[in-house]
Design an enzyme around this catalytic site. Structure first.
Site, mmCIF file in Angstrom:
data_model
loop_
_atom_site.group_PDB
_atom_site.id
_atom_site.type_symbol
_atom_site.label_atom_id
_atom_site.label_comp_id
_atom_site.label_asym_id
_atom_site.label_seq_id
_atom_site.Cartn_x
_atom_site.Cartn_y
_atom_site.Cartn_z
ATOM 1 N N HIS A 1 -1.956 13.669 -0.945
ATOM 2 C CA HIS A 1 -3.466 13.447 -0.050
ATOM 3 C C HIS A 1 -4.240 13.008 -1.547
ATOM 4 O O HIS A 1 -4.997 13.360 -0.990
ATOM 5 C CB HIS A 1 -3.984 14.814 -0.005
ATOM 6 C CG HIS A 1 -3.205 15.573 1.365
ATOM 7 N ND1 HIS A 1 -2.723 14.998 2.449
ATOM 8 C CD2 HIS A 1 -1.893 17.040 1.947
ATOM 9 C CE1 HIS A 1 -1.377 15.841 2.902
ATOM 10 N NE2 HIS A 1 -1.513 16.860 2.427
HETATM 11 ZN ZN ZN Z 1 2.959 18.671 2.986
#
Ligand code: ZN
Length: 378
Positions: free
Chosen positions: A182
């Site tokens: 992320h």
């Molecule tokens: Zn994940």
């Protein structure tokens, strides 16, 4: 990676792409010439990267987060208990330092991780708490956050960069940590503070060891960090992402960086999951032939994971990893690096260890010199 979908830190420069690459033929920058991360490795060492500093000390805060902060140590201890590895037959990585992180990250983002709450512009104050998704982390003095949270993640990041090179030398490698998918150049989130996958690819590219990479991201969440980083580099970086479309991060902009997108419904089970993975691996390699595969082997697709919300069984995870290694190594002879990414139930570490043991039993990974060394030293 683990995320509860509530927050993500959005700080630093708006320029959310990896920095422009050097012109062909330009001399290597010092960070690559004197690369402290590429430690020397003996032939009796498995291309498995780990050190105990990977594990997080959360001062009891882990109780506030659905999170096994000792997952990485558990994996290593099981492999050791099963006599696959010993302390001296795995590779111990160095910590990624600021000069290394700057290969992908912008300075303003790295600076944002260093400030104490109240000392910086408000949107930066919560940067680290937002990334770890444990709000009380914001109340800790930054030197404790640095030591207990960010330093372990920097060791894991150094581990991914080193493992990337080992994969080229040995045909495969596993970093027992890493997979912070992320995090991009200028933004962290969902427990990801450093963009280790982007860094691994950019180190190899800038050192002219590879040109083309494929990311196979099978964590339950969309890998929006590397997708943002490589959004304008799809000619050289192909991303196959299989994720639950109903959960964090819903990053529509980042989806433009995906070459092959497989969106799952919540509670997809083994049969459908494995057949989709198989089909899309085959179709991806028909479209793009990489010099290396980065396999983000998140285990939050495991049934019961409160964040991933999929229904893959432990055996399904083991079959999945076997399928990916079989595909890369046996069918296509492409070097593969695996990172472990999200999935932090208490049972997750043992399942990952079982999966690595299965890869060894199926001869999809091996290291004869290490196995000899361990036999002799018993
Ligand atoms: Zn994940």
């Amino acid at each position: 990676m683990a995320d509860n979908g509530k927050s993500s830190a959005n700080v630093g420069s708006k320029n959310d792409k990896v920095k422009q690459e050097d012109k062909a033929g330009a001399p290597l920058e010092p960070v690559f010439k004197e690369n402290h991360l590429f430690v020397s490795v003996n032939d009796y060492q498995w291309p498995i990267v780990y050190r105990k500093e990977y594990n997080l000390g959360f001062l009891g805060l882990e109780k506030l987060h659905p999170f096994d902060s000792a997952k990485w140590g558990k994996i290593f201890n099981i492999l050791k208990g099963q006599l696959m590895v010993t302390e001296d037959t795995i590779v111990s990585p160095e910590e990624a330092l600021e000069k290394d992180l700057l290969v992908v990250h912008v300075q303003s983002y790295l600076d944002s991780l260093k400030v104490n709450i109240g000392e910086a512009v408000p949107e930066w104050s919560y940067a680290v708490a937002g990334i770890t998704e444990v709000p009380p982390v914001a109340l800790l003095p930054n030197f404790i956050v640095q030591k207990k949270v960010l330093k372990p993640l920097r060791f894991q990041t150094g581990g991914t960069i080193l493992a990337a090179k080992l994969a080229l030398e040995r045909g495969w490698s596993i970093n027992i940590g890493g997979g912070f998918h992320h995090c991009s150049s200028a933004r962290g989130g969902g427990f990801c503070a450093y963009a280790d996958i982007s860094l691994g690819i950019m180190f190899l590219r800038k050192m002219k060891l590879i040109k083309k990479a494929m990311i196979v991201d099978l964590d339950a969440h969309q890998g929006n960090g590397h997708e943002r980083d490589f959004i304008n580099m799809q000619k050289d970086v192909y991303i196959l992402d299989v994720y639950n479309r109903e959960i964090y991060p819903h990053d529509g902009y980042a989806k433009r960086g995906i070459s092959r997108k497989v969106e799952l419904e919540s509670f997809t089970g083994d049969e459908e999951y494995l057949s989709l993975v198989k089909r899309h691996l085959t179709e991806a390699i028909a479209e793009f032939q990489p010099d290396i595969v980065f396999y983000n082997a998140g285990t939050d697709c495991l049934q019961g994971d409160p964040l991933g919300r999929l229904s893959v069984s432990p055996d399904g995870i083991i079959q999945r990893d076997e399928m990916v290694f079989e595909w890369a190594r046996n069918s296509h002879s492409i070097p593969i690096i695996m990172v472990t990414s999200g999935g932090y139930q208490q049972k997750t570490g043992p399942i990952i260890a079982q999966s690595i043991l299965n890869l060894r039993d199926k001869k999809l990974v091996s290291c004869e010199a290490a196995e000899e060394y361990i036999k002799r030293s018993r």
